[in-house]
Design a protein around this motif. Structure first.
Motif, PDB file in Angstrom:
ATOM      1  N   SER A   1       0.844  -1.197   0.000  1.00  0.00           N
ATOM      2  CA  SER A   1       0.000   0.000   0.000  1.00  0.00           C
ATOM      3  C   SER A   1       0.875   1.241   0.000  1.00  0.00           C
ATOM      4  O   SER A   1       1.807   1.351   0.811  1.00  0.00           O
ATOM      5  N   VAL A   2       0.563   2.149  -0.905  1.00  0.00           N
ATOM      6  CA  VAL A   2       1.276   3.422  -1.015  1.00  0.00           C
ATOM      7  C   VAL A   2       0.269   4.532  -0.765  1.00  0.00           C
ATOM      8  O   VAL A   2      -0.771   4.598  -1.430  1.00  0.00           O
ATOM      9  N   TYR A   3       0.563   5.405   0.212  1.00  0.00           N
ATOM     10  CA  TYR A   3      -0.336   6.498   0.571  1.00  0.00           C
ATOM     11  C   TYR A   3       0.385   7.835   0.432  1.00  0.00           C
ATOM     12  O   TYR A   3       1.573   7.955   0.759  1.00  0.00           O
ATOM     13  N   GLU A   4      -0.367   8.812  -0.016  1.00  0.00           N
ATOM     14  CA  GLU A   4       0.070  10.210   0.050  1.00  0.00           C
ATOM     15  C   GLU A   4      -0.968  10.959   0.871  1.00  0.00           C
ATOM     16  O   GLU A   4      -2.058  11.268   0.389  1.00  0.00           O
ATOM     17  N   HIS A   5      -0.654  11.226   2.137  1.00  0.00           N
ATOM     18  CA  HIS A   5      -1.577  11.917   3.039  1.00  0.00           C
ATOM     19  C   HIS A   5      -1.220  13.408   3.037  1.00  0.00           C
ATOM     20  O   HIS A   5      -0.225  13.825   3.628  1.00  0.00           O
ATOM     21  N   ARG A   6      -2.043  14.198   2.377  1.00  0.00           N
ATOM     22  CA  ARG A   6      -1.757  15.633   2.241  1.00  0.00           C
ATOM     23  C   ARG A   6      -2.275  16.451   3.404  1.00  0.00           C
ATOM     24  O   ARG A   6      -1.749  17.530   3.694  1.00  0.00           O
ATOM     25  N   CYS A   7      -3.325  15.984   4.068  1.00  0.00           N
ATOM     26  CA  CYS A   7      -3.880  16.730   5.204  1.00  0.00           C
ATOM     27  C   CYS A   7      -4.455  15.731   6.199  1.00  0.00           C
ATOM     28  O   CYS A   7      -5.435  15.033   5.894  1.00  0.00           O
ATOM     29  N   THR A   8      -3.861  15.667   7.383  1.00  0.00           N
ATOM     30  CA  THR A   8      -4.334  14.767   8.430  1.00  0.00           C
ATOM     31  C   THR A   8      -4.216  15.472   9.772  1.00  0.00           C
ATOM     32  O   THR A   8      -3.599  16.533   9.889  1.00  0.00           O
ATOM     33  N   THR A   9      -4.782  14.844  10.803  1.00  0.00           N
ATOM     34  CA  THR A   9      -4.690  15.427  12.144  1.00  0.00           C
ATOM     35  C   THR A   9      -3.329  15.192  12.779  1.00  0.00           C
ATOM     36  O   THR A   9      -3.062  15.708  13.872  1.00  0.00           O
ATOM     37  N   ILE A  10      -2.442  14.409  12.138  1.00  0.00           N
ATOM     38  CA  ILE A  10      -1.065  14.268  12.632  1.00  0.00           C
ATOM     39  C   ILE A  10      -0.075  14.831  11.612  1.00  0.00           C
ATOM     40  O   ILE A  10       1.111  14.510  11.645  1.00  0.00           O
ATOM     41  N   GLY A  11      -0.590  15.679  10.708  1.00  0.00           N
ATOM     42  CA  GLY A  11       0.276  16.329   9.741  1.00  0.00           C
ATOM     43  C   GLY A  11       0.384  15.541   8.445  1.00  0.00           C
ATOM     44  O   GLY A  11       0.067  14.342   8.395  1.00  0.00           O
ATOM     45  N   PRO A  12       0.851  16.173   7.375  1.00  0.00           N
ATOM     46  CA  PRO A  12       1.019  15.469   6.096  1.00  0.00           C
ATOM     47  C   PRO A  12       2.192  14.500   6.150  1.00  0.00           C
ATOM     48  O   PRO A  12       3.226  14.781   6.757  1.00  0.00           O
ATOM     49  N   TYR A  13       2.033  13.359   5.498  1.00  0.00           N
ATOM     50  CA  TYR A  13       3.137  12.396   5.439  1.00  0.00           C
ATOM     51  C   TYR A  13       2.842  11.366   4.359  1.00  0.00           C
ATOM     52  O   TYR A  13       1.712  11.249   3.857  1.00  0.00           O
TER      53      TYR A  13
END
Length: 710
Positions: free
Chosen positions: A524-536
């Motif tokens: 699984s490859v994720y691009e998290h641009r906006c989360t409650t623990i910051g982008p990562y």
């Protein structure tokens, strides 16, 4: 030459405006003749005479009807009798394209006014979209006019286009109303043409509120903090120029300012400061736009005035308190509209309204004691949009000729501030003298962001979930973790069951789920641009496993029919690499997943999937290929902590697709860590994925892990 022309007489543009006033007076006279002729046509006496003497009576009525409807007479739509038959005949004449003589003469007056504006500001005629719209409206070509107007708002240089449109839009609206087939717009069009006070709504078809979804909002206001730089620029002492500089500092992004001033007499008074129209296209998030300005012109009740009222209420101003309203452009018009509200003036004592760059004469406050000031530059066309004004008592009016001629430069607030200091210092002194009760230290300043309508929280309703705080080595974290803007690609590989089993903990009850004779490993490859623990970014390898207590054949297929929280199968996370220390701490300490810190360059929103992680020795490139929509795959993840298993539920919402024939290739550049090593053990770099699940954009929330006694 220009000096000689001025010496010989009034400027050409003023002569054109004078001619326009004379021509519209003629049009009004023709309209009165049409009304009197219509009343005679339908007079009861003439109707009775026609019944008694049909030969002469009907001939007389026919002659009057031809006079009212013939092209060589008063025109096809000149019947203005209030009865149903007269209205029907007049509407039929307009539908047949026979405009009344009065309307055509009024259109000539409006064209003279447009010519005066273009002569005074030749820069407006340089815009091709403006020329196209003017030509289409004045020629009564509705489809072309609509296309031209839409093209103006789609123009990339929207600010310039709207600036060119604004000075003559009142005339264009009036022409549109006079020439269209809808008699309901006639009164508004005639009011605009003759310079009378508007008593009806905007002209149908070109109402600014129809240009975007912003015209009908209920309004909203939210308190926001000023930046450190903005806070330093806000005036700490009440003064006219200080209030204007505050407005200039906030202009353009939908904020207003409320300040509490301790007056020389010791009374706490309040000053509301409101900017004008934001540049560019109509906006969905703010009433401070072009569409809002036009709604303020026609109606005293608009999203802008309602939003300002909400900001005043949120500020907690006590009833009966003294209130001064200071605004620029559309902001001044909105404040003048607010001052006309009887309920508002009963709740607060509106002592002063100062409008800069907005026409103030035609707005009558509900409280006759309110002192109203209007300051306008004659080169500024925006006050003309607010309609012609008639002088009233208790007014202060300054209409001056400034050195800045070109629009929209002459409408900028900083230009007005400069003119108040250099060109019209007496006006500044007069307004400061009137605002003497508000010349004291500022005790409190609060900014409010306005909106067309109250908006739900980000991610509502899917991400509106109860939360708790959990301590980690990197600080407290709010659970569940919410993902507001993410992309994902899940590369699913059929692998040897025994090899997959070797990657799992050495317990007998943790068994890989079988698809035929093979197990399933998922990268699984994720691009998290906006989360409650910051982008990562996140790269994770997992193996599908059966029920931890009673594994059965086809558990996985049966679980797909169940809700995620009722599933018994799940994905055991073998290796995980995340882009931040905060994400690593949450993965290890909350979800019991073996995470390492590792940067990756991930791009999942195009047609291609690109992953480049040199630190991890992993890269993925290629195209998923044709895909089909499939239900969103909520996931159950398992991790191991000591002698227990931690079960984590992930709920997702997006537009997931399944790709049956992916053209993706996984490459490993040496075993630089556990993730690359495990991928190498499974020999995934030697094969293509069996299928791929992709979500170019989704939202999700990942719960705190539940500890299971296994």
């Amino acid at each position: 030459m220009a000096a000689q022309r001025r010496a010989c007489g009034p400027p050409a543009e003023e002569m054109l405006r004078e001619c326009a006033r004379d021509v519209v007076a003629v049009a009004e006279g023709i309209r009165e003749v049409s009304a009197r002729t219509s009343s005679v046509l339908f007079a009861p006496a003439l109707t009775g005479s026609a019944r008694r003497h049909p030969r002469t009576g009907l001939a007389a009525r026919w002659a009057l009807l031809r006079t009212l409807t013939n092209k060589q007479g008063l025109g096809g739509s000149a019947i203005v009798a209030p009865d149903g038959v007269g209205h029907l005949l007049g509407a039929a004449g307009e539908a047949l394209g026979r405009e009344s003589l009065a309307a055509l003469v009024a259109v000539t007056s409006l064209r003279l006014r447009i010519a005066a504006v273009l002569l005074d500001h030749p820069e407006f005629g340089h815009d091709p979209g403006m020329r196209r719209l003017t030509s289409a409206v004045t020629a009564d070509r509705d489809p072309e006019a609509v296309r031209a107007l839409r093209a103006l708002f789609k123009d990339q240089d929207a600010q310039r286009s709207l600036s060119a449109l604004a000075p003559v839009l009142a005339e264009l609206l009036a022409i549109r109303g006079l020439l269209d087939e809808d008699p309901l717009s006639d009164e508004t069009a005639w009011a605009l043409a003759a310079g009378r006070e508007l008593t009806t709504g905007p002209v149908k078809g070109l109402d600014g509120s129809h240009l975007s979804g912003t015209g009908q909002g209920e309004g909203a206001a939210q308190a926001v903090e000023l930046s450190a730089e903005e806070a330093r620029s806000i005036a700490t002492e009440g003064s006219f120029l200080g209030f204007l500089r505050n407005i200039d500092a906030l202009a353009g992004d939908g904020r207003v300012l409320v300040q509490e001033v301790r007056s020389p007499d010791g009374v706490l008074r309040y000053v509301v400061q409101v900017p004008g129209t934001a540049p560019g296209r109509p906006r969905d998030d703010s009433p401070q736009d072009f569409a809002g300005a036009w709604r303020n012109l026609f109606l005293t009740d608009s999203p802008y005035t309602r939003s300002i009222l909400l900001a005043i209420r949120h500020h907690g101003i006590p009833r009966g308190a003294d209130l001064a309203l200071v605004g620029h452009g559309e902001g001044g018009t909105a404040l003048l509209n607010l001052a006309q509200d009887d309920d508002f003036c009963r709740a607060y004592r509106v002592t002063h309204v100062v409008a800069v760059g907005a026409q103030a004469d035609d707005r009558r406050p509900a409280d006759p004691r309110t002192w109203v000031a209007g300051i306008t530059n004659r080169h500024d066309i925006v006050p003309v949009l607010d309609g012609p004004g008639a002088p009233h008592p208790n007014r202060y009016r300054v209409d001056y000729t400034g050195p800045t001629r070109e629009f929209p430069g002459c409408h900028l607030l900083r230009v007005y501030i400069d003119h108040l200091e250099t060109v019209i210092p007496q006006a500044r002194a007069d307004v400061d003298r009137a605002l003497a009760p508000y010349r004291g230290p500022v005790e409190r300043t609060r900014a409010y962001r306005l909106g067309d309508r109250a908006r739900p929280p980000e991610g509502y309703p899917f991400l509106a979930v109860p939360t708790t705080i959990r301590a980690t080595s990197e600080g407290p974290v709010e659970l569940p973790v919410r993902y507001y803007d993410s992309s994902a690609a899940h590369l699913c590989f059929p692998v040897d069951t025994d090899v997959a089993r070797s990657l799992l903990p050495d317990v007998t009850w943790l068994v890989p789920a079988r698809l035929g004779r093979r197990a399933l490993a998922v990268l699984s490859v994720y691009e998290h641009r906006c989360t409650t623990i910051g982008p990562y970014t996140e790269l994770g390898l997992s193996v599908l496993v059966d029920d931890l207590w009673r594994p059965r054949a086809y558990d996985l297929a049966a679980d797909l029919l169940r809700r995620a929280d009722l599933r018994r199968t799940g994905r055991y996370v073998v290796s995980l690499a995340v882009g931040t220390q905060e994400a690593r701490a949450v993965a290890e300490e909350v979800w019991a997943q073996p995470a390492v810190r590792g940067d990756a360059d991930v791009d999942l929103r195009g047609r291609d999937v690109r992953v480049h992680a040199p630190e991890l020795g992993v890269s993925v490139e290629g195209r998923p290929g044709p895909g089909a929509r499939c239900p969103e795959a909520d996931w159950v993840f398992y991790g191991r902590r000591g002698e227990s298993v931690v079960r984590t539920l992930v709920r997702a919402h997006g537009r997931q697709r399944v790709h049956a024939r992916p053209r993706l290739r996984l490459r490993l550049d040496g075993a630089h860590g556990s993730l690359a090593r495990h991928l190498q053990i499974l020999e995934l770099d030697a094969v293509r994925p069996g299928f791929v699940l992709s979500s170019p954009r989704f939202v999700a929330h990942r719960s705190a892990g539940a500890v299971l006694p296994r």
